[in-house]
Scaffold this motif. Structure first.
Motif, PDB file in Angstrom:
ATOM      1  N   GLU A 149       0.842  -1.200   0.000  1.00 18.03           N
ATOM      2  CA  GLU A 149       0.000   0.000   0.000  1.00 18.03           C
ATOM      3  C   GLU A 149       0.877   1.250   0.000  1.00 18.03           C
ATOM      4  OE1 GLU A 149      -3.836   0.476   2.397  1.00 18.03           O
ATOM      5  OE2 GLU A 149      -2.401   1.663   3.557  1.00 18.03           O
ATOM      6  N   VAL A 150       0.623   2.130  -0.967  1.00 18.23           N
ATOM      7  CA  VAL A 150       1.358   3.390  -1.079  1.00 18.23           C
ATOM      8  C   VAL A 150       0.365   4.532  -0.918  1.00 18.23           C
ATOM      9  CG1 VAL A 150       2.800   4.839  -2.558  1.00 18.23           C
ATOM     10  CG2 VAL A 150       3.007   2.337  -2.680  1.00 18.23           C
ATOM     11  N   VAL A 151       0.506   5.329   0.133  1.00 21.52           N
ATOM     12  CA  VAL A 151      -0.364   6.502   0.311  1.00 21.52           C
ATOM     13  C   VAL A 151       0.181   7.614  -0.583  1.00 21.52           C
ATOM     14  CG1 VAL A 151      -1.283   8.206   1.920  1.00 21.52           C
ATOM     15  CG2 VAL A 151      -0.944   5.836   2.665  1.00 21.52           C
ATOM     16  N   LEU A 152      -0.602   7.959  -1.585  1.00 21.60           N
ATOM     17  CA  LEU A 152      -0.179   8.969  -2.556  1.00 21.60           C
ATOM     18  C   LEU A 152      -0.438  10.387  -2.052  1.00 21.60           C
ATOM     19  CD1 LEU A 152       0.926   9.257  -5.495  1.00 21.60           C
ATOM     20  CD2 LEU A 152      -1.461   9.389  -6.247  1.00 21.60           C
ATOM     21  N   GLY A 153      -1.520  10.571  -1.283  1.00 19.30           N
ATOM     22  CA  GLY A 153      -1.887  11.888  -0.778  1.00 19.30           C
ATOM     23  C   GLY A 153      -3.177  11.795   0.016  1.00 19.30           C
ATOM     24  N   PHE A 154      -3.776  12.944   0.290  1.00 18.68           N
ATOM     25  CA  PHE A 154      -5.020  13.001   1.061  1.00 18.68           C
ATOM     26  C   PHE A 154      -6.062  13.803   0.283  1.00 18.68           C
ATOM     27  CE2 PHE A 154      -1.492  12.612   4.004  1.00 18.68           C
ATOM     28  CZ  PHE A 154      -1.882  11.530   4.778  1.00 18.68           C
ATOM     29  N   SER A 185      -5.154  18.870   8.383  1.00 20.04           N
ATOM     30  CA  SER A 185      -5.268  18.812   9.851  1.00 20.04           C
ATOM     31  C   SER A 185      -6.297  17.780  10.318  1.00 20.04           C
ATOM     32  CB  SER A 185      -5.665  20.192  10.394  1.00 20.04           C
ATOM     33  OG  SER A 185      -6.987  20.538   9.966  1.00 20.04           O
ATOM     34  N   LYS A 186      -7.005  17.177   9.362  1.00 13.67           N
ATOM     35  CA  LYS A 186      -8.038  16.177   9.620  1.00 13.67           C
ATOM     36  C   LYS A 186      -9.251  16.743  10.363  1.00 13.67           C
ATOM     37  CE  LYS A 186      -4.731  12.386   9.434  1.00 13.67           C
ATOM     38  NZ  LYS A 186      -4.133  11.218  10.104  1.00 13.67           N
ATOM     39  N   LYS A 187      -9.415  18.062  10.288  1.00 17.73           N
ATOM     40  CA  LYS A 187     -10.617  18.691  10.857  1.00 17.73           C
ATOM     41  C   LYS A 187     -11.844  18.388  10.008  1.00 17.73           C
ATOM     42  CE  LYS A 187     -10.593  22.953  12.155  1.00 17.73           C
ATOM     43  NZ  LYS A 187     -10.382  24.425  12.122  1.00 17.73           N
ATOM     44  N   TYR A 188     -11.640  18.321   8.676  1.00 16.29           N
ATOM     45  CA  TYR A 188     -12.773  18.068   7.785  1.00 16.29           C
ATOM     46  C   TYR A 188     -13.257  16.638   7.976  1.00 16.29           C
ATOM     47  CZ  TYR A 188     -15.623  17.940   3.555  1.00 16.29           C
ATOM     48  OH  TYR A 188     -16.670  17.814   2.677  1.00 16.29           O
ATOM     49  N   PRO A 189     -14.554  16.432   8.191  1.00 12.91           N
ATOM     50  CA  PRO A 189     -15.052  15.107   8.594  1.00 12.91           C
ATOM     51  C   PRO A 189     -15.049  14.032   7.509  1.00 12.91           C
ATOM     52  CG  PRO A 189     -16.865  16.670   8.425  1.00 12.91           C
ATOM     53  CD  PRO A 189     -15.606  17.464   8.275  1.00 12.91           C
ATOM     54  N   ILE A 190     -14.904  14.409   6.238  1.00 12.13           N
ATOM     55  CA  ILE A 190     -14.892  13.368   5.189  1.00 12.13           C
ATOM     56  C   ILE A 190     -13.548  13.407   4.461  1.00 12.13           C
ATOM     57  CG2 ILE A 190     -16.442  12.135   3.622  1.00 12.13           C
ATOM     58  CD1 ILE A 190     -18.430  14.352   3.829  1.00 12.13           C
ATOM     59  N   ALA A 191     -12.474  13.414   5.232  1.00 16.07           N
ATOM     60  CA  ALA A 191     -11.122  13.362   4.669  1.00 16.07           C
ATOM     61  C   ALA A 191     -10.665  11.900   4.595  1.00 16.07           C
ATOM     62  CB  ALA A 191     -10.163  14.181   5.523  1.00 16.07           C
ATOM     63  N   ARG A 192      -9.787  11.628   3.664  1.00 15.48           N
ATOM     64  CA  ARG A 192      -9.339  10.239   3.476  1.00 15.48           C
ATOM     65  C   ARG A 192      -7.983  10.207   2.790  1.00 15.48           C
ATOM     66  NH1 ARG A 192     -12.639   8.528  -2.004  1.00 15.48           N
ATOM     67  NH2 ARG A 192     -12.359  10.514  -3.049  1.00 15.48           N
ATOM     68  N   GLU A 193      -7.362   9.051   2.824  1.00 13.06           N
ATOM     69  CA  GLU A 193      -6.139   8.820   2.074  1.00 13.06           C
ATOM     70  C   GLU A 193      -6.505   8.319   0.678  1.00 13.06           C
ATOM     71  OE1 GLU A 193      -4.598   5.912   4.776  1.00 13.06           O
ATOM     72  OE2 GLU A 193      -3.220   7.348   5.701  1.00 13.06           O
ATOM     73  N   VAL A 194      -5.658   8.593  -0.297  1.00 16.11           N
ATOM     74  CA  VAL A 194      -5.796   8.001  -1.634  1.00 16.11           C
ATOM     75  C   VAL A 194      -4.515   7.199  -1.905  1.00 16.11           C
ATOM     76  CG1 VAL A 194      -7.441   9.631  -2.597  1.00 16.11           C
ATOM     77  CG2 VAL A 194      -5.009  10.195  -2.685  1.00 16.11           C
ATOM     78  N   GLU A 227      -0.511  20.306  -6.866  1.00 16.70           N
ATOM     79  CA  GLU A 227      -1.010  21.072  -8.007  1.00 16.70           C
ATOM     80  C   GLU A 227      -2.364  20.579  -8.492  1.00 16.70           C
ATOM     81  OE1 GLU A 227       1.928  21.072 -11.076  1.00 16.70           O
ATOM     82  OE2 GLU A 227       3.395  22.240  -9.895  1.00 16.70           O
ATOM     83  N   GLU A 228      -2.624  19.291  -8.318  1.00 14.64           N
ATOM     84  CA  GLU A 228      -3.893  18.709  -8.766  1.00 14.64           C
ATOM     85  C   GLU A 228      -5.008  18.858  -7.737  1.00 14.64           C
ATOM     86  OE1 GLU A 228      -4.803  17.576 -11.701  1.00 14.64           O
ATOM     87  OE2 GLU A 228      -2.842  17.963 -12.608  1.00 14.64           O
ATOM     88  N   GLY A 229      -4.723  19.592  -6.648  1.00 11.25           N
ATOM     89  CA  GLY A 229      -5.783  19.899  -5.682  1.00 11.25           C
ATOM     90  C   GLY A 229      -5.884  18.978  -4.490  1.00 11.25           C
ATOM     91  N   PHE A 230      -4.917  18.061  -4.349  1.00 11.81           N
ATOM     92  CA  PHE A 230      -4.926  17.146  -3.213  1.00 11.81           C
ATOM     93  C   PHE A 230      -3.870  17.585  -2.180  1.00 11.81           C
ATOM     94  CE2 PHE A 230      -6.579  14.770  -6.813  1.00 11.81           C
ATOM     95  CZ  PHE A 230      -7.722  14.217  -6.272  1.00 11.81           C
ATOM     96  N   VAL A 231      -3.881  16.930  -1.042  1.00  8.96           N
ATOM     97  CA  VAL A 231      -2.915  17.257   0.016  1.00  8.96           C
ATOM     98  C   VAL A 231      -1.775  16.247  -0.053  1.00  8.96           C
ATOM     99  CG1 VAL A 231      -2.573  17.497   2.497  1.00  8.96           C
ATOM    100  CG2 VAL A 231      -4.754  18.190   1.459  1.00  8.96           C
ATOM    101  N   PRO A 232      -0.555  16.717  -0.240  1.00  5.20           N
ATOM    102  CA  PRO A 232       0.578  15.786  -0.308  1.00  5.20           C
ATOM    103  C   PRO A 232       0.861  15.126   1.033  1.00  5.20           C
ATOM    104  CG  PRO A 232       1.348  18.065  -0.368  1.00  5.20           C
ATOM    105  CD  PRO A 232      -0.149  18.120  -0.445  1.00  5.20           C
ATOM    106  N   VAL A 233       1.500  13.955   0.991  1.00  8.96           N
ATOM    107  CA  VAL A 233       1.850  13.265   2.226  1.00  8.96           C
ATOM    108  C   VAL A 233       3.148  13.798   2.791  1.00  8.96           C
ATOM    109  CG1 VAL A 233       0.619  11.125   1.711  1.00  8.96           C
ATOM    110  CG2 VAL A 233       2.967  11.400   0.925  1.00  8.96           C
ATOM    111  N   LYS A 234       3.923  14.509   1.954  1.00  5.19           N
ATOM    112  CA  LYS A 234       5.223  15.036   2.409  1.00  5.19           C
ATOM    113  C   LYS A 234       5.289  16.532   2.172  1.00  5.19           C
ATOM    114  CE  LYS A 234       7.658  10.731   1.409  1.00  5.19           C
ATOM    115  NZ  LYS A 234       8.759  10.083   0.658  1.00  5.19           N
TER     116      LYS A 234
END
Length: 281
Positions: free
Chosen positions: A104-109, A235-244, A274-281
């Motif tokens: 499993e590779v977490v690409l972003g959030f 920050s994981k404040k948003y209730p429907i956040a997830r990993e991709v 740049e594509e609108g997601f949250v990076p893992v790093k």
């Protein structure tokens, strides 16, 4: 002696042709990435930039949904499964049965963004009420403080990881109500873009999309008073956040491993951003 030499020469030629063919095949090997439509664009961006820096690399990226991608990985028809949900235990067992060790590779959030038409006056819904809307228990906008009009509920189709994640966390209230489903009048759409276009043209539609697809053609509805912003997802404040995710065989080829490393590098993570997601790093 001449016959022996001719035979030996023939064997060497055949061997040379086989080596040449195998080398050409290795050079022409196309890395296949398949699955989630939510992270299709960002995966394509990573692939395109990687190929610019590695001229011999060949990568094909296609959608179809998280379930399709994971099935393809298990069946050996893709090298990378793109997914907007985590792999299921039964899928891991299926992979093991095929001799695969899934990595499993977490690409972003991502923050699943609830969207409505700009003309809609409802701007905030709590997560419990949102579940009732998508289960078909609340059917009119006036129950939410809006116009007296039926709610047109839009969902991704069942092959989508976003469909699964939303069902688990909103419709089934974090799996505390495991028997609940989408409402009977729910309209199932094939992509994030299809949901967005329908909401744009329908004043009384509501749907959800990955935050990377959000633009000013539709209105984002807050959930529990919190907007689906990069900061709130990080920050994981948003209730429907997830990993991709990207899923690969742990024993994948060096070419696949190099592509994964690039996706997680500073260059790859900048593309995720740049594509609108949250990076893992």
């Amino acid at each position: 002696m001449n016959i022996f030499k001719k035979g030996l020469l023939g064997m060497l030629v055949v061997a040379g042709l086989l080596v040449s063919a195998n080398t050409a095949e290795a050079r022409s090997k196309v890395i296949q990435a398949k699955g989630s439509d939510t992270i299709l664009n960002v995966s394509q961006s990573i692939a395109e930039n990687y190929m610019k820096e590695n001229r011999k690399a060949r990568i094909a990226v296609t959608g179809g949904g998280s379930g399709v991608g994971i099935s393809a990985l298990i069946n050996g028809t893709t090298d990378i499964a793109m997914a907007s949900r985590s792999i299921k235990s039964k899928e891991i067992e299926q992979a093991k049965a095929k001799g695969l060790e899934v990595k499993e590779v977490v690409l972003g959030f991502d923050g699943i963004t609830i969207i409505a038409n700009h003309a809609n006056t409802v701007k905030d819904i709590d997560d419990i009420t949102l579940g009732k809307v998508f289960r078909g228990e609340i059917t009119n906008w006036k129950e939410l403080g809006g116009d007296d009009a039926p709610i047109v509920v839009l969902s991704r189709d069942s092959s989508s990881g976003t469909h699964e994640f939303f069902k688990e966390h909103i419709i089934r209230e974090n799996n505390t109500k495991k028997d609940l489903e989408y409402g009977p009048k729910t309209l199932y759409m094939p992509s994030n873009e299809a949901i967005k276009q329908e909401v744009k043209s329908n004043k009384y539609a509501i749907g959800y999309i990955g935050m990377g697809y959000m633009d000013n053609s539709v209105e984002a509805i807050k959930v529990d008073g919190i907007e689906a912003s990069v900061e709130n997802v990080a920050s994981k404040k948003y209730p429907i956040a997830r990993e991709v995710y990207w899923y690969v065989d742990n024993n994948a080829s060096e070419d696949v491993s190099n592509l994964v490393d690039y996706a997680l590098s500073s260059k790859g993570q900048e593309l995720v951003k740049e594509e609108g997601f949250v990076p893992v790093k």
